[in-house]
Enzyme design. Structure first.
Site, PDB file in Angstrom:
ATOM      1  N   CYS A 152     -10.792  -3.640  -2.677  1.00 26.94           N
ATOM      2  CA  CYS A 152     -10.036  -4.425  -3.599  1.00 26.94           C
ATOM      3  C   CYS A 152     -10.642  -5.753  -3.931  1.00 26.94           C
ATOM      4  O   CYS A 152     -10.456  -6.152  -4.690  1.00 26.94           O
ATOM      5  CB  CYS A 152      -8.785  -5.069  -2.582  1.00 26.94           C
ATOM      6  SG  CYS A 152      -7.702  -3.497  -2.157  1.00 26.94           S
ATOM      7  N   CYS A 175      -9.997  -5.531   1.584  1.00 28.80           N
ATOM      8  CA  CYS A 175     -11.249  -4.483   2.011  1.00 28.80           C
ATOM      9  C   CYS A 175     -12.355  -4.851   0.883  1.00 28.80           C
ATOM     10  O   CYS A 175     -12.064  -5.409  -0.037  1.00 28.80           O
ATOM     11  CB  CYS A 175     -10.690  -3.364   2.160  1.00 28.80           C
ATOM     12  SG  CYS A 175     -10.096  -2.505   0.633  1.00 28.80           S
ATOM     13  N   ASN A 198       0.865  -1.274   0.017  1.00 27.47           N
ATOM     14  CA  ASN A 198       0.017  -0.059  -0.097  1.00 27.47           C
ATOM     15  C   ASN A 198       0.734   1.199  -0.167  1.00 27.47           C
ATOM     16  O   ASN A 198       2.020   1.291   0.445  1.00 27.47           O
ATOM     17  CB  ASN A 198      -1.020   0.090   1.156  1.00 27.47           C
ATOM     18  CG  ASN A 198      -0.196  -0.233   2.282  1.00 27.47           C
ATOM     19  OD1 ASN A 198       0.837  -0.797   2.766  1.00 27.47           O
ATOM     20  ND2 ASN A 198      -0.898   0.587   3.491  1.00 27.47           N
ATOM     21  N   GLN A 199       0.176   2.243  -0.565  1.00 23.16           N
ATOM     22  CA  GLN A 199       1.021   3.463  -0.827  1.00 23.16           C
ATOM     23  C   GLN A 199       0.067   4.935  -0.452  1.00 23.16           C
ATOM     24  O   GLN A 199      -1.138   4.776  -1.220  1.00 23.16           O
ATOM     25  CB  GLN A 199       1.668   3.713  -2.100  1.00 23.16           C
ATOM     26  CG  GLN A 199       2.897   2.604  -2.222  1.00 23.16           C
ATOM     27  CD  GLN A 199       3.025   2.194  -3.843  1.00 23.16           C
ATOM     28  OE1 GLN A 199       3.156   2.955  -4.576  1.00 23.16           O
ATOM     29  NE2 GLN A 199       2.739   0.996  -3.837  1.00 23.16           N
ATOM     30  N   GLU A 200       0.625   5.861   0.394  1.00 22.30           N
ATOM     31  CA  GLU A 200      -0.342   6.753   0.760  1.00 22.30           C
ATOM     32  C   GLU A 200       0.463   8.107   0.301  1.00 22.30           C
ATOM     33  O   GLU A 200       1.849   8.135   0.533  1.00 22.30           O
ATOM     34  CB  GLU A 200      -0.492   7.094   2.158  1.00 22.30           C
ATOM     35  CG  GLU A 200      -1.207   5.643   2.825  1.00 22.30           C
ATOM     36  CD  GLU A 200      -0.979   5.655   4.182  1.00 22.30           C
ATOM     37  OE1 GLU A 200      -1.696   4.455   4.598  1.00 22.30           O
ATOM     38  OE2 GLU A 200      -0.349   6.142   4.842  1.00 22.30           O
ATOM     39  N   GLU A 258      -3.271  -4.998  -2.625  1.00 19.96           N
ATOM     40  CA  GLU A 258      -3.644  -5.757  -3.907  1.00 19.96           C
ATOM     41  C   GLU A 258      -3.683  -5.153  -5.250  1.00 19.96           C
ATOM     42  O   GLU A 258      -3.300  -5.773  -6.226  1.00 19.96           O
ATOM     43  CB  GLU A 258      -5.000  -6.499  -3.682  1.00 19.96           C
ATOM     44  CG  GLU A 258      -5.309  -7.332  -2.306  1.00 19.96           C
ATOM     45  CD  GLU A 258      -5.483  -6.323  -0.969  1.00 19.96           C
ATOM     46  OE1 GLU A 258      -6.231  -6.860  -0.152  1.00 19.96           O
ATOM     47  OE2 GLU A 258      -5.250  -5.043  -0.952  1.00 19.96           O
ATOM     48  N   HIS A 302      -3.763   0.798  -2.878  1.00 20.33           N
ATOM     49  CA  HIS A 302      -3.895  -0.746  -2.017  1.00 20.33           C
ATOM     50  C   HIS A 302      -3.107  -1.820  -2.484  1.00 20.33           C
ATOM     51  O   HIS A 302      -2.522  -1.710  -3.701  1.00 20.33           O
ATOM     52  CB  HIS A 302      -5.511  -1.153  -2.167  1.00 20.33           C
ATOM     53  CG  HIS A 302      -6.641  -0.240  -1.650  1.00 20.33           C
ATOM     54  ND1 HIS A 302      -7.454  -0.348  -0.581  1.00 20.33           N
ATOM     55  CD2 HIS A 302      -6.835   1.098  -2.029  1.00 20.33           C
ATOM     56  CE1 HIS A 302      -8.153   0.528  -0.561  1.00 20.33           C
ATOM     57  NE2 HIS A 302      -7.836   1.604  -1.209  1.00 20.33           N
TER      58      HIS A 302
END
EC number: 3.5.4.5
Length: 296
Positions: free
Chosen positions: A136, A133, A93-95, A108, A106
């Site tokens: 995804c 989630c 995951n990357q924010e 996945e 996300h």
């Protein structure tokens, strides 16, 4: 500043004291931290440690999670998409600070986009360290392998995707037959000589946009290297994956986070919607760059 992926992997080896993890990290280091294990390498590890591919992937999840970028949540998720070829494609995951939450990648999505750009034809298994989630689950339902895709978690293995998404709504409900990971070819002409623009146009030609026809691609200039990303739509619309996220994700999983991006080109077909505003926003917030936009 030390490369955060390398630091995370180094810390993981020291904390876990696990020979398998150590050897996987050594393998990644040898290939420039490209977050993929080719089928032959996977088989070698499985024989060495007497594990099935899924068991091996579960052991590799902490390694995949080291590729996460989580300045907001501090919650690292690792995923591994196992292609029909048998290769492992890591994802995380990357924010993005100063961007909207909707720009988040996300784990996945990360692993699947990684596999797609690498040329994989179908995903056989998704291995992830936390239950997928709803976003995804819907994203994975777009895949050409959705009906037989198996989800594996540390606490529960061999679950079909549709066990997590019963009575699913997907592309077939909208009469789409050529779905995500099926071959896409939408030739667009570019007569110029700029290789970055040419790469963005080629990425757009391979993008997946059956609902809007807003085919698009992004190309990033990293020194002499070019990294591309492709747009991928979803029957539920909101889980659509944008081309800049795809490109930034691929840059990260190619071990190139230390290489500065100097240009961003987006090529997009004319349609009733556009990804340009969100792409401009993320490029400005995360890269400090303007978009060079090519209308096809």
């Amino acid at each position: 500043m030390k490369n955060t992926i390398i630091k995370g992997l180094t810390d993981l080896v020291e904390q876990k004291r696990d020979n398998l993890i150590r050897q996987v990290v050594v393998q990644l280091e040898a290939q420039g931290y490209k977050a993929v294990l080719e089928q032959a390498t996977v088989q070698q590890f499985c024989r060495q440690f007497a594990l099935s591919p899924v068991e091996f992937a579960l052991r590799c999840l902490p390694v995949a999670a080291c590729y996460a970028l989580t300045p907001i949540s501090q919650f690292n998720v690792g995923a591994i998409a196992i292609g029909q070829s048998g290769s492992f494609y890591f994802g995380a995951n990357q924010e993005f600070v100063a961007a909207s939450m909707q720009q988040t990648v996300h784990a996945e999505q990360s692993a699947i986009s990684h596999a797609w750009l690498a040329g994989e034809k179908a995903i056989a298994h998704m291995v992830v360290n936390y239950t997928p989630c709803g976003h995804c689950r819907q994203f994975m339902n777009e895949l050409n392998s959705a009906e037989r895709l198996k989800i594996h978690l540390p606490h529960s293995q061999n679950n079909l995707l549709h066990n997590y998404l019963p009575d699913a709504f997907g592309p077939k409900d909208l009469n789409i037959q050529n779905v995500f990971f099926d071959g896409q070819s939408h030739p667009f002409n570019y007569q110029g000589h700029d290789p970055l623009i040419r790469a963005a146009v080629e990425a757009a030609s391979q993008s997946y946009a059956p609902y809007s026809q807003a085919f698009s691609g992004v190309a990033l200039q990293l020194g002499e290297l070019i990294i591309c990303g492709r747009y991928a739509e979803n029957a539920a619309f909101n889980p659509t994956f944008l081309p800049l996220q795809s490109a930034l994700n691929y840059q990260r999983l190619q071990g190139l986070i230390d290489v500065k991006v100097s240009r961003v080109v987006m090529a997009e077909a004319k349609a009733d919607l556009t990804s340009l505003p969100m792409t401009q926003s993320l490029a400005g917030a995360h890269l400090g760059l303007d978009i060079e936009y090519i209308s096809l």
